[in-house]
Design an enzyme around this catalytic site. Structure first.
Site, PDB file in Angstrom:
ATOM      1  N   ILE A  15      17.070  -6.127   3.576  1.00 24.48           N
ATOM      2  CA  ILE A  15      16.377  -7.311   3.075  1.00 24.48           C
ATOM      3  C   ILE A  15      15.776  -7.037   1.704  1.00 24.48           C
ATOM      4  O   ILE A  15      15.920  -7.836   0.771  1.00 24.48           O
ATOM      5  CB  ILE A  15      15.287  -7.759   4.066  1.00 24.48           C
ATOM      6  CG1 ILE A  15      15.921  -8.179   5.400  1.00 24.48           C
ATOM      7  CG2 ILE A  15      14.469  -8.916   3.479  1.00 24.48           C
ATOM      8  CD1 ILE A  15      14.908  -8.491   6.489  1.00 24.48           C
ATOM      9  N   ASP A  59       4.210   5.034  -0.806  1.00 23.04           N
ATOM     10  CA  ASP A  59       3.699   4.764   0.536  1.00 23.04           C
ATOM     11  C   ASP A  59       2.683   3.643   0.398  1.00 23.04           C
ATOM     12  O   ASP A  59       1.570   3.845  -0.094  1.00 23.04           O
ATOM     13  CB  ASP A  59       3.037   6.020   1.113  1.00 23.04           C
ATOM     14  CG  ASP A  59       2.410   5.784   2.484  1.00 23.04           C
ATOM     15  OD1 ASP A  59       2.459   4.639   2.983  1.00 23.04           O
ATOM     16  OD2 ASP A  59       1.857   6.748   3.049  1.00 23.04           O
ATOM     17  N   ASN A  85       7.330  -6.716   1.036  1.00 24.92           N
ATOM     18  CA  ASN A  85       8.405  -6.770   2.026  1.00 24.92           C
ATOM     19  C   ASN A  85       8.345  -5.638   3.042  1.00 24.92           C
ATOM     20  O   ASN A  85       8.867  -5.769   4.148  1.00 24.92           O
ATOM     21  CB  ASN A  85       9.755  -6.746   1.290  1.00 24.92           C
ATOM     22  CG  ASN A  85      10.924  -6.525   2.228  1.00 24.92           C
ATOM     23  OD1 ASN A  85      11.248  -7.373   3.043  1.00 24.92           O
ATOM     24  ND2 ASN A  85      11.550  -5.353   2.118  1.00 24.92           N
ATOM     25  N   ARG A 118      -4.282  -6.250  -4.414  1.00 24.78           N
ATOM     26  CA  ARG A 118      -5.478  -5.887  -5.170  1.00 24.78           C
ATOM     27  C   ARG A 118      -5.141  -4.936  -6.317  1.00 24.78           C
ATOM     28  O   ARG A 118      -5.739  -5.018  -7.399  1.00 24.78           O
ATOM     29  CB  ARG A 118      -6.525  -5.266  -4.240  1.00 24.78           C
ATOM     30  CG  ARG A 118      -7.169  -6.248  -3.272  1.00 24.78           C
ATOM     31  CD  ARG A 118      -7.790  -7.452  -3.993  1.00 24.78           C
ATOM     32  NE  ARG A 118      -8.693  -7.081  -5.052  1.00 24.78           N
ATOM     33  CZ  ARG A 118      -9.985  -6.782  -4.898  1.00 24.78           C
ATOM     34  NH1 ARG A 118     -10.528  -6.836  -3.679  1.00 24.78           N
ATOM     35  NH2 ARG A 118     -10.734  -6.462  -5.903  1.00 24.78           N
ATOM     36  N   TYR A 148       2.967  -5.769  15.719  1.00 23.02           N
ATOM     37  CA  TYR A 148       3.690  -6.283  14.552  1.00 23.02           C
ATOM     38  C   TYR A 148       3.422  -7.777  14.383  1.00 23.02           C
ATOM     39  O   TYR A 148       3.138  -8.258  13.285  1.00 23.02           O
ATOM     40  CB  TYR A 148       5.179  -6.008  14.752  1.00 23.02           C
ATOM     41  CG  TYR A 148       6.125  -6.685  13.797  1.00 23.02           C
ATOM     42  CD1 TYR A 148       6.412  -6.115  12.561  1.00 23.02           C
ATOM     43  CD2 TYR A 148       6.781  -7.876  14.145  1.00 23.02           C
ATOM     44  CE1 TYR A 148       7.311  -6.720  11.689  1.00 23.02           C
ATOM     45  CE2 TYR A 148       7.675  -8.481  13.293  1.00 23.02           C
ATOM     46  CZ  TYR A 148       7.942  -7.906  12.067  1.00 23.02           C
ATOM     47  OH  TYR A 148       8.826  -8.501  11.201  1.00 23.02           O
ATOM     48  N   LYS A 152       1.621  -9.788  11.345  1.00 25.05           N
ATOM     49  CA  LYS A 152       2.318 -10.817  10.571  1.00 25.05           C
ATOM     50  C   LYS A 152       1.549 -12.136  10.595  1.00 25.05           C
ATOM     51  O   LYS A 152       1.544 -12.880   9.604  1.00 25.05           O
ATOM     52  CB  LYS A 152       3.737 -11.012  11.104  1.00 25.05           C
ATOM     53  CG  LYS A 152       4.673  -9.837  10.848  1.00 25.05           C
ATOM     54  CD  LYS A 152       4.864  -9.552   9.372  1.00 25.05           C
ATOM     55  CE  LYS A 152       5.954  -8.515   9.135  1.00 25.05           C
ATOM     56  NZ  LYS A 152       6.127  -8.190   7.690  1.00 25.05           N
TER      57      LYS A 152
END
Length: 258
Positions: A15, A59, A85, A118, A148, A152
């Site tokens: 993706i 990271d 992403n 930020r 998860y 989200k």
């Protein structure tokens, strides 16, 4: 002339790579950030010249690592688009979710987007740029992977928070919520179960699952000038999944109601 930059986190995956390729149509340079620097470099090399596709090990759960990415990007131009992403899902049920998994999923799928925003906030203000967060239909409904999914769902609210608070600076913030996406991870499942896509597509009104390019096209739209008046929205890219399931509708229509 100052070069326009797009940053895509988790860019070594299918993706992320598709998003990076698509954003190159509207940006001078695309930074492919990923915790796997070698994989990011391999994807960048496939996409095009290294002055347009720049691989960067990062990271996104580490403030220090993100700060290093900011330093690299600062010398290359101005950030016009940030795509958060990077993400992953671990335990499939709440019973299997340990405190460690809960914290890890939230760190990667929610807190990382906050940290990246930020860190790049000053550049996005300067460019009146765009943030696109890759959420999930899991953040809109219950489909398993609880940690998860909760992260989200938080990411969707964070998307709106940025839209409301930073709109006065010209920053737009939107989210894309993909359904099942046909990536290499799913190809591995298909190797173990050849019917996996057939079983999955029955839940989708369009009778197919999402392709990475579908997600990339949605991101490019939200990040681009055609969406200049769109901010604070979540765009499902799910082949109709969250609209409802025909099989369930037929079941209820055939049942007796009192």
């Amino acid at each position: 002339m100052t070069k326009s930059i797009a940053i895509v986190t988790g860019a070594a995956g299918d993706i992320g790579a598709a998003i990076a390729a698509r954003l190159a149509d509207d940006h001078d340079v695309v930074f492919l950030a990923d915790i796997d620097a070698a994989a990011a470099s391999a994807v960048a090399a496939k996409l095009g010249p290294d002055d347009r596709f720049v691989a960067a090990g990062c990271d996104v759960t580490s403030e220090a690592s993100i700060a290093e990415l900011v330093r690299r990007v600062a010398g290359a131009g101005v950030v016009r688009t940030l795509v958060n992403n990077a993400g992953a899902a671990r335990a499939t049920s709440l019973h299997e979710t340990t405190p460690e998994i809960w914290r890890a999923d939230n760190a990667l799928n929610l807190e990382a987007a906050f940290l990246c925003f930020r860190a790049f906030e000053p550049m996005l203000k300067a460019s009146k740029g765009s943030v696109v967060n890759i959420a999930s239909v899991n953040g809109m409904n219950v489909f398993g992977h609880p940690a998860y999914s909760a992260a989200k769902a938080g990411l969707l609210h964070f998307t709106r928070l940025v839209a409301v608070e930073y709109g006065k600076f010209g920053i737009r913030s939107n989210a894309v919520a993909p359904g099942t996406v046909k990536t290499q991870a799913w190809e591995k499942r298909a190797a173990a179960n050849p019917n996996v896509f057939e079983e999955a597509r029955r839940w989708y009104p369009l009778q197919r699952v999402v392709d990475p390019q579908d997600v990339a096209n949605a991101v490019a739209f939200l990040a681009g000038p055609l969406a200049a008046a769109i901010s604070g929205v979540c765009l499902p890219v799910d082949c109709g999944l969250t609209a409802g399931q025909a099989e369930l509708a037929r079941t209820f229509s055939q049942s007796e109601h009192y």
